[in-house]
Design a protein around this motif. Structure first.
Motif, mmCIF file in Angstrom:
data_model
loop_
_atom_site.group_PDB
_atom_site.id
_atom_site.type_symbol
_atom_site.label_atom_id
_atom_site.label_comp_id
_atom_site.label_asym_id
_atom_site.label_seq_id
_atom_site.Cartn_x
_atom_site.Cartn_y
_atom_site.Cartn_z
ATOM 1 N N LEU A 115 -8.535 -2.597 -2.291
ATOM 2 C CA LEU A 115 -7.429 -1.691 -1.971
ATOM 3 C C LEU A 115 -7.404 -0.506 -2.931
ATOM 4 O O LEU A 115 -7.099 0.620 -2.527
ATOM 5 N N HIS B 30 -7.678 3.269 -1.758
ATOM 6 C CA HIS B 30 -6.654 4.242 -2.129
ATOM 7 C C HIS B 30 -7.277 5.473 -2.783
ATOM 8 O O HIS B 30 -6.852 6.610 -2.537
ATOM 9 N N ILE C 265 0.825 -1.214 0.000
ATOM 10 C CA ILE C 265 0.000 0.000 0.000
ATOM 11 C C ILE C 265 0.860 1.266 0.000
ATOM 12 O O ILE C 265 0.693 2.145 -0.835
#
Length: 255
Positions: free
Chosen positions: A58, A62, A29
């Motif tokens: 994810l 984000h 990440i």
């Protein structure tokens, strides 16, 4: 009951919102943000360690939170609540079909114990381990849909939804490959049908569940079927030279 179940989980896991990125979170990440932004084309970027569904969550986090861990942890908690709800629905269907007294309370107690158990800490509070939660959502939902399809007069939608839920779990984490045989065993135990009758009545559903294994081939999960520059890929067994036998012994020690 679902409201109480949700409240109990919010109280138990809300402190996870203040958690930081740890271990693989940092790698996938923080240090690899470019990949979360440039996630097109699908054929390449959706391969997040063979977990495309996890990767997509994810990407969504984000887009909303960038590198703020609070947003990612909030998603984990919400997904954990959904998994607990799916387990409640599946267990209630099992208890009702077996004509157990207090079916709703059995389902509530089971979902509460599962969702609050300390063994859930990693999945609920470690961002990358949301793959386990997504697998659980798919698995519990598949069980619920399969059981609902066994009701008299149940529509075709329940049969179609079952392999879709299995596929969701398979694309979240490849260890979901155990789901098709587990669902056959669940069907056999709950329905009381002989195996031949079971396959005659719901064989197409179980065949569709097994067919979701084909999703693992292009993802490079089945050892020896897909090779990379580093050699054949697999379900993590090649890490640090771990053999399947050593991996199995490690799981026994962990439990």
């Amino acid at each position: 009951m679902l409201a109480v179940l949700g409240l109990a989980n919010v109280l138990a896991w809300s402190n996870a919102l203040d958690g930081a990125f740890v271990l693989d979170d940092v790698v996938h990440i923080v240090e690899d943000q470019k990949r979360l932004v440039e996630w097109w084309p699908l054929s390449e970027s959706l391969r997040f360690e063979q977990r495309p569904m996890t990767f997509l969550t994810l990407v969504a986090d984000h887009a909303r939170s960038v590198a703020d861990p609070r947003g990612y942890h909030l998603t984990n908690v919400v997904l954990h609540l959904l998994a607990a709800a799916a387990l409640f629905l599946a267990m209630r269907e099992i208890a009702r079909r077996l004509e157990a007294p207090g079916a709703d309370w059995i389902a509530f107690a089971t979902a509460l114990l599962w969702s609050l158990h300390p063994l859930q800490t990693a999945a609920a509070t470690y961002v990358i381990q949301r793959a386990e939660i997504l697998l659980a959502i798919g698995g519990f939902t598949a069980a619920w849909c399969l059981l609902r399809s066994m009701r008299e007069g149940a529509g075709l939608a329940w049969r179609i939804a079952t392999p879709i839920a299995v596929a969701f779990a398979m694309l979240s984490k490849p260890t979901a490959l155990v789901l098709p045989p587990i669902l056959i065993a669940l069907d056999w135990m709950v329905s009381g049908d002989r195996l031949g009758d079971l396959l005659r009545r719901r064989g197409l559903v179980h065949a569709a569940n097994v067919a979701t294994w084909l999703l693992l081939i292009p993802l490079g999960v089945l050892p020896g079927l897909v090779e990379t520059s580093d050699g054949p890929t697999g379900v993590g067994l090649g890490v640090a030279g771990t053999t399947p036998w050593e991996y199995a012994r490690m799981q026994v020690a962990a439990v």
